[in-house]
Design a protein around this motif. Structure first.
Motif, short mmCIF file in Angstrom:
data_model
loop_
_atom_site.label_atom_id
_atom_site.label_comp_id
_atom_site.label_asym_id
_atom_site.label_seq_id
_atom_site.Cartn_x
_atom_site.Cartn_y
_atom_site.Cartn_z
N UNK A 175 -39.67 -21.63 -3.44
CA UNK A 175 -39.54 -22.19 -2.10
C UNK A 175 -40.58 -21.55 -1.19
N UNK A 176 -41.25 -22.36 -0.42
CA UNK A 176 -42.25 -21.84 0.53
C UNK A 176 -41.51 -21.37 1.78
N UNK A 177 -41.34 -20.08 1.93
CA UNK A 177 -40.61 -19.52 3.06
C UNK A 177 -41.59 -18.75 3.95
N UNK A 178 -41.64 -19.09 5.22
CA UNK A 178 -42.52 -18.40 6.15
C UNK A 178 -41.74 -17.36 6.93
N UNK A 179 -42.25 -16.15 6.95
CA UNK A 179 -41.60 -15.07 7.68
C UNK A 179 -42.00 -15.11 9.15
N UNK A 180 -41.05 -14.85 10.02
CA UNK A 180 -41.31 -14.81 11.45
C UNK A 180 -40.39 -13.77 12.08
N UNK A 205 -11.35 -4.18 17.10
CA UNK A 205 -11.79 -3.51 18.30
C UNK A 205 -12.95 -4.27 18.91
N UNK A 206 -12.72 -5.54 19.26
CA UNK A 206 -13.75 -6.34 19.91
C UNK A 206 -14.20 -5.59 21.16
N UNK A 207 -15.49 -5.35 21.29
CA UNK A 207 -15.96 -4.51 22.39
C UNK A 207 -17.37 -4.89 22.81
N UNK A 208 -17.71 -4.51 24.02
CA UNK A 208 -19.01 -4.82 24.59
C UNK A 208 -20.03 -3.74 24.23
N UNK A 209 -21.25 -4.19 24.03
CA UNK A 209 -22.37 -3.28 23.77
C UNK A 209 -23.57 -3.74 24.59
N UNK A 210 -24.43 -2.81 24.92
CA UNK A 210 -25.69 -3.16 25.58
C UNK A 210 -26.82 -3.01 24.58
N UNK A 211 -27.68 -4.00 24.51
CA UNK A 211 -28.85 -3.97 23.63
C UNK A 211 -30.12 -4.19 24.43
N UNK A 212 -31.13 -3.37 24.16
CA UNK A 212 -32.45 -3.65 24.69
C UNK A 212 -33.05 -4.83 23.91
N UNK A 213 -34.05 -5.46 24.46
CA UNK A 213 -34.71 -6.56 23.77
C UNK A 213 -35.30 -6.06 22.45
N UNK A 214 -35.15 -6.86 21.42
CA UNK A 214 -35.66 -6.46 20.09
C UNK A 214 -35.96 -7.70 19.28
N UNK A 215 -36.56 -7.46 18.11
CA UNK A 215 -36.85 -8.54 17.19
C UNK A 215 -36.31 -8.20 15.80
N UNK A 216 -35.85 -9.24 15.10
CA UNK A 216 -35.38 -9.10 13.71
C UNK A 216 -36.23 -10.00 12.84
N UNK A 217 -36.56 -9.54 11.66
CA UNK A 217 -37.29 -10.38 10.71
C UNK A 217 -36.42 -11.56 10.30
N UNK A 218 -37.05 -12.71 10.12
CA UNK A 218 -36.29 -13.91 9.76
C UNK A 218 -35.86 -13.92 8.30
N UNK A 219 -36.45 -13.05 7.51
CA UNK A 219 -36.10 -13.00 6.10
C UNK A 219 -36.02 -11.59 5.58
#
Length: 419
Positions: A175-180, A205-219
């Motif tokens: 499969x041709x998978x493009x990473x982003x 324990x559903x709870x709130x968290x604060x996250x800074x802006x970030x990126x995750x690999x798509x694959x």
């Protein structure tokens, strides 16, 4: 698998399906395969069969069926794992010393308990608390089904004959998978389980968290990407490794992922559940320790995501399990390329988060309270499931955990980075 079962007939059907899947996984094995224990982390396969049966006998039958006849008075001692409240236990590292009970006797034990459970579920109106224990037992057995596959591969994988676990594993089309890179905005998010479906106590324990802006690999990181890490001297560069990890690399002479071997000519080969095969560079990387995952991320000038970042990104970009997701149900028995983001299935993904309690965590009383909480030390969280996980066993809140040096499980890497 739902925690609220609408009828007991549905609960019985779930029980039968789970138990039969365990035996399906055992079908290709020979008797000799069931009895060995190469290292402490690997249990003899017959022990898994006995332990998952002991769970139902101990927590469902004995407390609720007055005329239940125990199969063998010593089996609780042999097949209890870590439930101190449930009684004494045979030591984990010595499970492989026992040639008895035989494999045949252990299967008879399963049949005995199955018959009693089926009769109990068909003949009694169960309280909700008992239903929940049966559902927990089914999910517990699904966990051991995956452990069973880890241990099967560990037992067969170091055999110079490279025996096949299954002969019917088919190749898949490329499969041709493009990473982003997937962006997640800065903000306050909620994580943890909520709703009526089944969940383990460590997800509560559903709870709130604060996250800074970030990126995750798509694959997921591929075999080919990791080969470049090896070629670039990744295992020899101490600057990439945590101090404890560098000691581990040198003490154990680690030079490649588990089950990888470099043949003459420099090509990489690997033992798979389908036999000894050339490493497919496009497939997701598997059998990586946290130490290796962390070092690879540094080499890529990236990092591993926290478990909070993983869960939020999963809920944004891949909230539903897709049809093509690679679970044990697909019978591929290895990581493969898919058109999905692979947040679910293929390989468990290391995070940089230590396994600790969520706010408001409150384990149940008694022996079942020992299920998760007592392990919240010196372990790292993995997310997402693998090709050994059942489709109805996973969710975005599921928290798996292992010690950072381990890699016999189906573990891989997804990268993250700050913006």
């Amino acid at each position: 698998m739902e925690s609220t079962i609408s009828t007991q007939s549905n609960l019985l059907e779930t029980y039968k399906q789970v138990r039969s899947h365990t035996e399906y996984l055992c079908e290709p094995l020979e008797t000799e395969d069931f009895v060995v224990q190469p290292v402490m982390d690997v249990s003899p396969l017959k022990w898994h069969l006995g332990h998952t049966t002991w769970f139902f006998e101990t927590f469902v039958l004995k407390p609720n069926v007055t005329d239940y006849e125990e199969f063998h008075p010593k089996f609780p001692y042999l097949f209890n794992s870590y439930y101190i409240s449930a009684g004494d236990r045979w030591t984990r590292e010595n499970r492989g010393q026992l040639t008895r009970p035989t494999v045949k006797e252990v299967f008879s034990y399963r049949q005995h308990v199955d018959a009693a459970i089926k009769n109990y579920l068909q003949s009694n109106e169960l309280q909700e608390e008992v239903k929940e224990v049966v559902v927990l037992g089914c999910n517990h057995e699904q966990q051991h089904q995956e452990l069973l596959l880890y241990d099967i591969k560990r037992i067969l994988g170091d055999n110079p004959l490279h025996p096949h676990y299954r002969e019917d594993i088919q190749d898949v089309k490329k499969i041709d998978v493009k990473s982003e890179w997937l962006n997640v905005d800065e903000g306050i998010y909620e994580i943890g389980f909520e709703g009526d479906g089944f969940h383990f106590d460590n997800e509560r324990g559903r709870h709130k968290i604060f996250l800074h802006e970030y990126q995750m690999a798509s694959g997921l990181v591929t075999n080919g990407e990791f080969i470049e890490f090896i070629k670039d001297g990744g295992y020899r560069d101490h600057m990439l490794w945590l101090s404890e990890a560098w000691d581990w690399v040198n003490e154990n002479q680690i030079k490649a992922p588990r089950y990888w071997h470099q043949e003459d000519g420099g090509e990489w080969w690997s033992y798979t559940l389908g036999g000894y095969k050339k490493v497919n560079e496009d497939d997701p990387l598997c059998h990586i320790s946290y130490y290796e995952a962390d070092a690879f991320a540094r080499w890529k000038s990236c990092r591993l995501p926290t478990e909070q970042e993983w869960e939020v990104a999963c809920n944004i970009y891949s909230p539903n399990v897709l049809k093509e997701t690679n679970f044990v149900d697909s019978k591929q028995f290895r990581p493969i390329q898919t058109s999905d983001f692979d947040f679910f299935g293929n390989v468990w993904e290391w995070t940089s988060s230590p396994y600790t309690a969520y706010p408001y965590y409150n384990p149940p009383e008694g022996a079942l309270g020992e299920y998760n909480g007592k392990f919240m030390v010196n372990q790292m969280v993995l997310r997402g499931g693998s090709f050994g996980t059942s489709r109805n066993h996973i969710r975005s809140t599921y928290r798996n955990f292992f010690h950072p040096h381990l890699r016999w499980m189906f573990s891989g890497i997804r990268l993250a980075k700050h913006i």
